[in-house]
Design an enzyme around this catalytic site. Structure first.
Site, PDB file in Angstrom:
ATOM      1  N   SER A  80      -2.886  -3.640  -3.172  1.00  0.00           N
ATOM      2  CA  SER A  80      -1.476  -4.275  -3.586  1.00  0.00           C
ATOM      3  C   SER A  80      -1.548  -4.873  -4.905  1.00  0.00           C
ATOM      4  O   SER A  80      -0.531  -5.317  -5.589  1.00  0.00           O
ATOM      5  CB  SER A  80      -1.248  -5.406  -2.307  1.00  0.00           C
ATOM      6  N   ASN A 134       1.895   6.723   3.077  1.00  0.00           N
ATOM      7  CA  ASN A 134       0.980   6.185   4.335  1.00  0.00           C
ATOM      8  C   ASN A 134       1.407   6.030   5.748  1.00  0.00           C
ATOM      9  O   ASN A 134       0.784   5.889   6.555  1.00  0.00           O
ATOM     10  CB  ASN A 134       0.748   4.424   3.798  1.00  0.00           C
ATOM     11  N   GLN A 177      -3.656   5.977  -0.278  1.00  0.00           N
ATOM     12  CA  GLN A 177      -3.774   6.819   1.001  1.00  0.00           C
ATOM     13  C   GLN A 177      -4.613   7.832   0.699  1.00  0.00           C
ATOM     14  O   GLN A 177      -5.456   8.612   1.344  1.00  0.00           O
ATOM     15  CB  GLN A 177      -2.565   6.978   1.884  1.00  0.00           C
ATOM     16  N   SER A 201      -7.805   1.464  -2.986  1.00  0.00           N
ATOM     17  CA  SER A 201      -8.491   0.434  -2.150  1.00  0.00           C
ATOM     18  C   SER A 201      -9.626   0.945  -1.570  1.00  0.00           C
ATOM     19  O   SER A 201      -9.510   2.252  -0.862  1.00  0.00           O
ATOM     20  CB  SER A 201      -7.431   0.040  -1.535  1.00  0.00           C
ATOM     21  N   ALA A 202     -10.707   0.300  -1.531  1.00  0.00           N
ATOM     22  CA  ALA A 202     -11.848   0.645  -0.833  1.00  0.00           C
ATOM     23  C   ALA A 202     -11.832   0.923   0.707  1.00  0.00           C
ATOM     24  O   ALA A 202     -12.576   1.775   1.403  1.00  0.00           O
ATOM     25  CB  ALA A 202     -13.206  -0.158  -1.263  1.00  0.00           C
ATOM     26  N   HIS A 203     -11.107   0.115   1.241  1.00  0.00           N
ATOM     27  CA  HIS A 203     -11.262  -0.065   2.718  1.00  0.00           C
ATOM     28  C   HIS A 203     -10.310   1.104   3.417  1.00  0.00           C
ATOM     29  O   HIS A 203     -10.600   1.343   4.619  1.00  0.00           O
ATOM     30  CB  HIS A 203     -10.676  -1.318   3.135  1.00  0.00           C
ATOM     31  N   THR A 222     -14.680 -14.178 -11.734  1.00  0.00           N
ATOM     32  CA  THR A 222     -15.871 -13.714 -11.468  1.00  0.00           C
ATOM     33  C   THR A 222     -15.866 -12.280 -10.810  1.00  0.00           C
ATOM     34  O   THR A 222     -15.234 -12.221  -9.552  1.00  0.00           O
ATOM     35  CB  THR A 222     -16.895 -14.742 -10.728  1.00  0.00           C
ATOM     36  N   CYS A 266       1.135  -3.383   7.272  1.00  0.00           N
ATOM     37  CA  CYS A 266       1.685  -4.620   6.390  1.00  0.00           C
ATOM     38  C   CYS A 266       2.936  -5.107   7.031  1.00  0.00           C
ATOM     39  O   CYS A 266       3.543  -6.094   6.648  1.00  0.00           O
ATOM     40  CB  CYS A 266       1.923  -4.185   4.818  1.00  0.00           C
TER      41      CYS A 266
END
Length: 394
Positions: free
Chosen positions: A73, A152, A180, A200-202, A238, A326
């Protein structure tokens, strides 16, 4: 059935053991801030560089074109807002589609309040963008085209290469939300003429809270978060070193297993689709039958309501969804299903099942048997179904 059957991998995936193993030392042993000058901390800069190289190699990109974010996002927001700001001197017209993730749609709505004009392309009944309509939508002041790589909800894979060629021909920036698709199907940014890409990693067995935005060298993109000099002064803050390491490990794993996963998931997906369509009447498959993600099956069952279906599936140990995670709290039908032409009453009775490589044929059989029973029970309580069957018998 005692085992949990998880079929909501489009919402999120289980973090792979090797990904978690790679991350742990960066919480407990190598915890230094990469921006610090002493060697204990500074060595994490090299670790971050290595992850950029892994991701870039997967996309056919350069490491310095990969910028880490907190997820898909943020990457979508960055691509649209920063591109709009950087190129508004050329024009204030953006093209996207009606079936984008809300990270794109809501950002586009925000940009409208800043004086930008947004064209939302229609899609056909399979969810595919019409390339001729895209060409007609282009204006002299068009500065950006943003079309998702794969949807998605319904899993349809868009003609991204052709869209990229059109954008390049007209000297327009091209962004794709590949959240996706990345890690599921091969993507090469040069081949597809992609200028920016979100991931996105997840969604690929990595951790939550980390993603990236690919920005082609030469693209003028302003800073998204101001503060320090991290991410080559484009995104302050960071660095999330454990998350970045987890993302790199997940990407490496996804690239190595992609072909085998695609074959297995496609076979199981098609088996599931075939049984559902053949054994549960008044059901339709949403999305393109062939041009779809290997793990995606999306159905609409007439005469039922999707939330009741999900609750009963959950009671049977099956995790699915009615659409994007979402918007799971929304009572409105999916904007994607409405865009492909489904009436409200059918869109409300939809189910998305998204597989992973650990699912089995036996699980698919159990899911189908449960669906058959649940759908019939729900229909038996539906006045609409009763009226329909009465008319059918006449």
């Amino acid at each position: 059935m005692s085992k949990l059957i998880y079929l909501d991998n489009a919402a999120t995936t289980k973090t792979a053991p090797e990904v978690l193993e790679a991350m742990i030392p960066y919480f407990t042993e190598y915890y230094g801030n990469p921006s610090s000058v002493y060697s204990f901390a500074a060595q994490n800069k090299d670790v971050i560089t290595t992850q950029r190289e892994i991701i870039a190699d997967t996309l056919g990109a350069q490491p310095n074109e990969i910028y880490f974010t907190a997820g898909g996002s943020e990457a979508d927001n960055w691509a649209l807002k920063a591109a709009a700001e950087a190129y508004e001197g050329k024009g204030k017209h953006i093209i996207t589609t009606k079936i984008e993730h809300h990270a794109i749609l809501h950002t586009a709505e925000y940009l409208k309040t800043r004086g930008f004009e947004i064209t939302y392309l229609d899609v056909d009944e399979d969810g595919l963008v019409n390339l001729e309509e895209l060409e007609r939508a282009i204006r002299p002041d068009t500065i950006l085209i943003s079309v998702m790589f794969a949807n998605n909800e319904i899993g349809t894979i868009e003609p991204i290469k052709e869209i990229g060629e059109i954008a390049k021909e007209h000297d327009i920036l091209f962004h794709t939300d590949a959240v996706q698709a990345f890690g599921q199907i091969p993507i090469q940014v040069d081949e597809y003429h992609i200028d920016m890409l979100s991931a996105s990693a997840h969604k690929l067995n990595g951790p939550k809270g980390i993603g990236f935005l690919y920005i082609r060298k030469g693209v003028k993109i302003r800073s998204f978060i101001h503060g320090g000099a991290q991410e080559r002064k484009r995104r302050a803050g960071t660095e999330n070193v454990p998350g970045i390491v987890g993302l790199g490990a997940a990407v490496k794993r996804a690239a190595a297993t992609m072909n085998a996963r695609a074959i297995k998931e496609t076979e199981l997906r098609d088996y599931l689709i075939k049984r559902v369509l053949e054994e549960i009447p008044y059901t339709r498959l949403n999305g393109h039958a062939v041009k779809r993600l290997p793990n995606n099956a999306n159905f609409s069952f007439r005469f039922i309501e999707g939330e009741s279906l999900l609750i009963r599936l959950d009671m049977a140990g099956i995790c699915g969804s009615s659409g994007s995670a979402c918007t799971s709290g929304s009572l409105d039908p999916s904007h994607v299903l409405l865009a492909i032409g489904l009436p409200h009453e059918i869109a409300h009775g939809s189910l998305r099942l998204t597989l992973n490589e650990e699912n089995t044929k036996e699980e698919m059989d159990y899911v189908v048997e449960q669906l058959k029973e649940i759908v019939q029970n729900l229909r038996n309580m539906s006045p609409l179904y009763e009226d329909f069957m009465r008319k059918e018998k006449k």
